[in-house]
Enzyme design. Structure first.
Site, short mmCIF file in Angstrom:
data_model
loop_
_atom_site.label_atom_id
_atom_site.label_comp_id
_atom_site.label_asym_id
_atom_site.label_seq_id
_atom_site.Cartn_x
_atom_site.Cartn_y
_atom_site.Cartn_z
N ALA A 63 0.78 -1.24 0.00
CA ALA A 63 0.00 0.00 0.00
C ALA A 63 0.81 1.29 0.00
CB ALA A 63 -0.94 0.00 1.21
N ALA A 64 2.00 1.31 0.61
CA ALA A 64 2.75 2.56 0.74
C ALA A 64 3.13 3.10 -0.64
CB ALA A 64 3.99 2.34 1.60
N GLY A 117 0.69 5.37 -0.07
CA GLY A 117 -0.67 5.63 0.39
C GLY A 117 -1.57 6.37 -0.56
N ASP A 161 -1.04 -3.51 -6.33
CA ASP A 161 -0.10 -2.78 -7.16
C ASP A 161 1.28 -3.37 -6.85
OD1 ASP A 161 0.60 -0.76 -9.02
OD2 ASP A 161 1.33 0.49 -7.38
N CYS A 207 3.83 -0.57 -12.55
CA CYS A 207 4.33 0.49 -13.42
C CYS A 207 5.43 -0.01 -14.35
CB CYS A 207 4.82 1.69 -12.60
SG CYS A 207 6.07 1.31 -11.36
#
Length: 462
Positions: free
Chosen positions: A279-280, A282, A341, A394
């Site tokens: 998550a970071a 955030g 992610d 990404c």
């Protein structure tokens, strides 16, 4: 480096690390600007020769010792030199090669990096040629490994100063990416698009904001414009983000426009239990909370989780946080929505991180793709029947995107791909693949400042 297990810091109760001479802060030079050039050369060497990430070496508190001893102005100069040198490295090296009668000796790597640092200033930065030349010669003379080449340094750099326009013209068709990666891009996207992607990473990165409400209003107040993603892009902003209107009261947060896409693929999350894995820092967590989700944010790094919590506090948003490796998560209740992610090669972010393509190789991409497959395979076990998972990263390499999803769908029969409708993304229709996955590249929205490269797919559990 030596660790002394008997010596501890009483305040932290951790082993104290003793610096070797190599790690110790370097002696300061009396010549203004020389320490900055030496630091830039050392850090460039660590990136190119040792595959060390640039971000860690430029950290304000724990960075490279040669960087840490500099004042703020010199730190800014070092960052600018390294960004330019890494973005244009193939062209800089080609120009230096043109001016050498014979290649540099195999053991002259420090000389090579010295020349690249000086040439980057002369070719791509607003540094007076005479200053770059004089400091490079001084640096060569101060280094026993390069001292005998000081006259060569002077001659090469003075020629660059005299013949700058012609030299730049001679390399303008040369792609500023490693050959191995250009070949991969050409195979996937075609030669023309590969060149467009390579050219896009030479453009300076933009600053994008995700706003809680009224993007048009915030664009007007902050002198920006609204992108098809709904993000606000600042136009020609220079200064500190924290001084902008809306920062203190948490009206927006910095987030690349492409990075804002995955969380939006869920739509309204009101009343739904949501997990944000990895998550970071955030930004995506904030999006999920703001969309109405009851969010559990997972991050295995304590320091990164602390940063996430601080960011949420500024934004007046709250989420449950867990410091744990996502492979160790067990949750009997399950989640209605999961965002993964995943860690990746970051090859879509070279506008912001030009070191990526010089610190990664094909083997790294393969290893990361294998890790992503493992992570997403565990993530779907936490998904409720009828729930949805968005897998994203990404990277612009399909082995870290489409191929990971293909493998997952082939392995787990109760999953299906949910096609994304291009009609829901006006202005970004070209980013939706024929089977309904998001695939942005750095060459998209080129007339509006470009995008990071991102992949995202929506997967449903039957």
């Amino acid at each position: 480096m030596v660790l002394n297990d008997r010596s501890t810091d009483a305040s932290k109760n951790k082993p104290r690390r003793h610096q070797s001479r190599k790690d110790a802060a370097p002696r300061r030079s009396d010549k203004p600007g020389l320490d900055a050039r030496i630091a830039a050369s050392r850090i460039l060497a660590a990136v190119i020769d040792k595959k060390t990430s640039l971000d860690g070496m430029l950290d304000a508190e724990h960075g490279n010792p040669a960087f840490m001893v500099l004042n703020d102005a010199d730190r800014g100069l070092v960052k600018a030199i390294l960004q330019s040198a890494l973005r244009h490295l193939p062209r800089i090296e080609a120009i230096i090669g043109q001016l050498l009668d014979s290649p540099l000796p195999d053991g002259a790597r420090s000389l090579h990096h010295l020349l690249v640092v000086a040439a980057a200033q002369m070719l791509y930065l607003d540094v007076p040629d005479h200053s770059a030349v004089d400091l490079a010669v001084e640096q060569a003379n101060s280094d026993p490994r390069s001292r005998r080449f000081a006259k060569l340094v002077n001659a090469i750099l003075r020629r660059i100063g005299r013949e700058k326009a012609d030299l730049l013209a001679s390399v303008e068709e040369l792609a500023c990416m490693p050959g191995w990666f250009m070949q991969r891009l050409a195979t996937v996207y075609g030669p023309e698009q590969a060149l467009a992607i390579a050219a896009s990473q030479l453009e300076p990165p933009t600053i994008d904001l995700t706003v809680k409400a009224d993007p048009e209003g915030w664009a007007a107040r902050l002198s920006g414009h609204v992108l098809p993603t709904g993000s606000v892009r600042l136009d020609r902003f220079r200064g500190s983000i924290t001084t902008l209107e809306g920062f203190e009261d948490g009206s927006w947060w910095v987030q690349d426009a492409a990075a804002a896409i995955p969380a939006k693929l869920f739509g309204d999350l009101t009343g739904k239990r949501v997990a944000d894995l990895c998550a970071a820092p955030g930004g995506k967590t904030a999006q999920l909370v703001f969309a109405g989700g009851e969010v559990v944010a997972v991050e295995q790094s304590k320091s990164r989780l602390k940063r996430l919590e601080s960011n949420l506090q500024r934004l007046a948003l709250s989420a449950e946080t867990r410091c744990v490796n996502l492979l160790d998560i067990e949750d009997a209740e399950g989640f209605d929505a999961i965002l993964l992610d995943a860690p990746c090669s970051s090859t879509g972010t070279t506008r912001r991180h030009p070191d990526v393509l010089w610190t990664k190789d094909a083997a790294d991409i393969a290893k990361l793709a294998a890790l992503q497959a493992k992570l997403v395979r565990h993530a779907v076990t936490l998904l409720k029947p009828g729930g949805r998972l968005v897998f994203s990263n990404c990277s612009i390499d399909p082995s870290e995107g489409e191929q990971v999803v293909d493998g997952l769908l082939a392995e787990v029969p109760d999953l299906r791909l949910v096609p994304i409708d291009p009609a829901d993304w006006p202005g970004l229709e070209e980013a939706i693949s024929s089977r309904g996955e998001f695939r942005t590249t750095p060459a998209m929205l080129a007339d509006r400042g470009g995008l990071d490269g991102f992949y995202a797919a929506v997967i449903a559990k039957i």
